[in-house]
Design an enzyme around this catalytic site. Sequence first.
Site, PDB file in Angstrom:
ATOM      1  N   SER A  62       0.824  -1.210   0.000  1.00 39.29           N
ATOM      2  CA  SER A  62       0.000   0.000   0.000  1.00 39.29           C
ATOM      3  C   SER A  62       0.855   1.257   0.000  1.00 39.29           C
ATOM      4  CB  SER A  62      -0.927   0.087   1.211  1.00 39.29           C
ATOM      5  OG  SER A  62      -1.772  -1.028   1.304  1.00 39.29           O
ATOM      6  N   ASP A  81       7.622  -8.738  11.053  1.00 34.91           N
ATOM      7  CA  ASP A  81       7.699 -10.189  11.161  1.00 34.91           C
ATOM      8  C   ASP A  81       6.959 -10.619  12.422  1.00 34.91           C
ATOM      9  OD1 ASP A  81       8.297 -12.840  11.086  1.00 34.91           O
ATOM     10  OD2 ASP A  81      10.469 -12.626  11.195  1.00 34.91           O
ATOM     11  N   ASP A 104       6.864 -16.915  13.128  1.00 35.37           N
ATOM     12  CA  ASP A 104       8.157 -17.599  13.201  1.00 35.37           C
ATOM     13  C   ASP A 104       7.951 -19.106  13.122  1.00 35.37           C
ATOM     14  OD1 ASP A 104       9.582 -15.168  13.656  1.00 35.37           O
ATOM     15  OD2 ASP A 104       8.931 -15.220  15.744  1.00 35.37           O
TER      16      ASP A 104
END
Length: 800
Positions: free
Chosen positions: A250, A322, A325
């Site tokens: 975006s 992030d 995991d």
Amino acid sequence: MKTFKKVLWVLGILLVLIVLGATFFINSLKPDYSGQKPLKGLSGDVTVYYDSYGIPHIYSEKEEDAFRALGYVHAQDRLWQMELLRRVAKGRLSEVFGPDLLETDKFFLSLGIDENTRKTVKELDMNSRTVMLCNAYLDGINAFIEDGPKPVEFYLTGLDVEPFTIGDIYDAVGYMAFSFAQAHKTDPLLTDIYNDLGQEYLDDMTIYSDASTVWIKNFKDNAVDTVSKDVMSTVSRALKKLPIPQFEGSNSWVLGPNKTKSGKVILANDPHIGFAQPSVWYEAHLSTPTYEKYGYHLAGVPFPLLGHDRNLAYGLTMFQNDDLDFYVEETNASDSTLYKTEKGWEKYEIVKKTILVKDGDPVSFEYKTTRHGPVLNGIAEQVKDQRPIAMSWMYTKWENRVLDALYGISHAQNIEEFKKALPKIHAPGLNVMYGDVKGNVAWWASAQLYQMPDSTSTKFFLDGVSGTQEPVRYLDFSENPSAVNPPWNYVYSANNQPDSIAGMLYPGYYLPENRAKRIVELLEPKDDWDKESVSEMILDVTSSVNPELVRELIKLLDVSHLQQEQLVLIDELRKWDGTYSLDSKSAVLYHRCEYFVLKNTFEDELGKERFEQFLSTHLMKRQIAWGAIMKVGKWWDNVLTPNIKETRNDVVLKSFVDAWISLKTDLGQNTDDWTWEKVHTLEHKHPIGEVESLRKYFNVGPFPIVGTREVINNLAFPYDSTGYYKVNSGPSTRRIIDFSDIENSLSILPTGQSGNPLSEHYDDQAEMFVNGEFRKMMMNKEEIMQKAHSQLDFKPVSEQ
């Protein structure tokens, strides 16, 4: 003869009756935008004015009534979309599309979104305003299901419609959260490269932050392995078959008073999402004495993710942090029900599920979970004698208050109230963009961030056994990247790397600097922005990065071996300014060469399947410019030619030759025909449109279209061997909110407001979108009433 004529007359009459009946039936499936309807639960009348593009402007005296009406009108235009979206997390797509979606259902069930939803719903305060408004919205949806006509897709698939519940809302938000995550594409690939090829190859990849690129600046103003191959292919196959779009990237920027001609804030936002039909957002304007918002809604979600009123406006981009995991677990050799932790052996939890399959028998399957999350091995297909890989995902591990956050930001009256709601967004990670009538501009990265032990990279599989690679701490929201009223007078986001605060960088899967560089390049020198110039900027199709890369690589070509027609195009390419117009030949040659540079650099080491995985990652996008200027490196040599040591020059020359041959094959001998409009097209695909005979009735397009990947007008496409760039993601809307003229702010949708193929608003914005046009977002009641295309009145049931 008379008998024969009578038979013909009877057959003719029957045929006419059949045609009339079919016509009547088809017309009965259209959305009803006018007249009066009873609606259960209303305390008073609700009036809905539809503008000429089918946008509902909903007026009522009570907020709950407005949300009931919203649920009804949303469902009559988008019930099929709502149905698909709620089915993803529940693993119920196979009921609609058959065994081809089994793998996808298994994968999404294993993520635990629906399990998280069940837990969250059990703990809800049913008297909270969030829940009360959600239930009012759901009442409206279910009233349409009970009284309105089923969309044609339900007849074509033979699907029954079930009532919607608040769990469906959370499941829809959960899917959105997962579709942001890039780790599921990247971490298994990187781990596999490390195991297979070694650290030297990873050293030549742009895995981590590149300090030489454009980063988002922070400003705080307190006054205001082989296992990885299985995981990688499992995820890839599951997502490839998904019949609804994923969230990609975006742009957004918010200009402060000192950057605009009027001295008032302007907000621009265009979230990049996979194109599909219907398009993602449903627009609606709600107005009551206590609440007003012009907003953009996900299917089945009552609170707008994008919105504005006369006081403030907000938009979103993807943070790209992030929050997912992978952990390598260890199963007990003598007891497969146990897995190892630093505190000893613990029992796997076994989750059993049954998936209903259209035209087939139910399919039962089970998977294991550990303290980290679901074990992905065997979810799509059984893998023997491999280490188990568990997925730890922030969305399912943390208290889910995302709907409370959406309620909070949509009901905030000022910057303080708005900011107060943001810590409730734990996942997905969002860049929340803000501007208001008082002149405030702000950007906050909203996500539950966490700190890992030093030297632990979350871009690779982690040690799930020792306990040494677990989060050290969870960060307070005050430590998240942000900028509030910075002295440079604007904020922006293009999914690029944010600068550090609290002495650390935040791991993520950030996109390259291309769009960010162009945004800053355009914003910095100009202090008299207005709505018109911002609308031109949001349509910008010029790359600041690609021409620099071209000029660098052209130097490596030995022009003495080139033909005259090749020299002509090379000279044009050298002078190219990076603009992607429909008649550009340089754009075609650049991308064809770029694909072959990637192919000739990486495919020999990765193999065909892993190379295709690499092409689907943000890592590939970051690698293009960074890797191409690397004069020496492990990847340049072709390992399939052991007696020859290839260099960057060799790869670039071979790639040019390969590109030239392929263009001659695909587009013909005349290079004047090698124009961007021939290869760069946009088609909005409907799941039913996969049936070729129904394609023209459900799909919208295709259209030739300007733009490309990673320019501001980001019309992106996957790279593959076809050499045709079929756009699959881009601006899901383009919005420009101008506080100097709030009633004339601008917007556009990629196709139309309605998802019903029989509606006049199914595709009435499609050509406008392709042509870079806008329409007005009306907020003035008198104008709305005067220009209303139709009027729908809802009445309390007791009055009927």
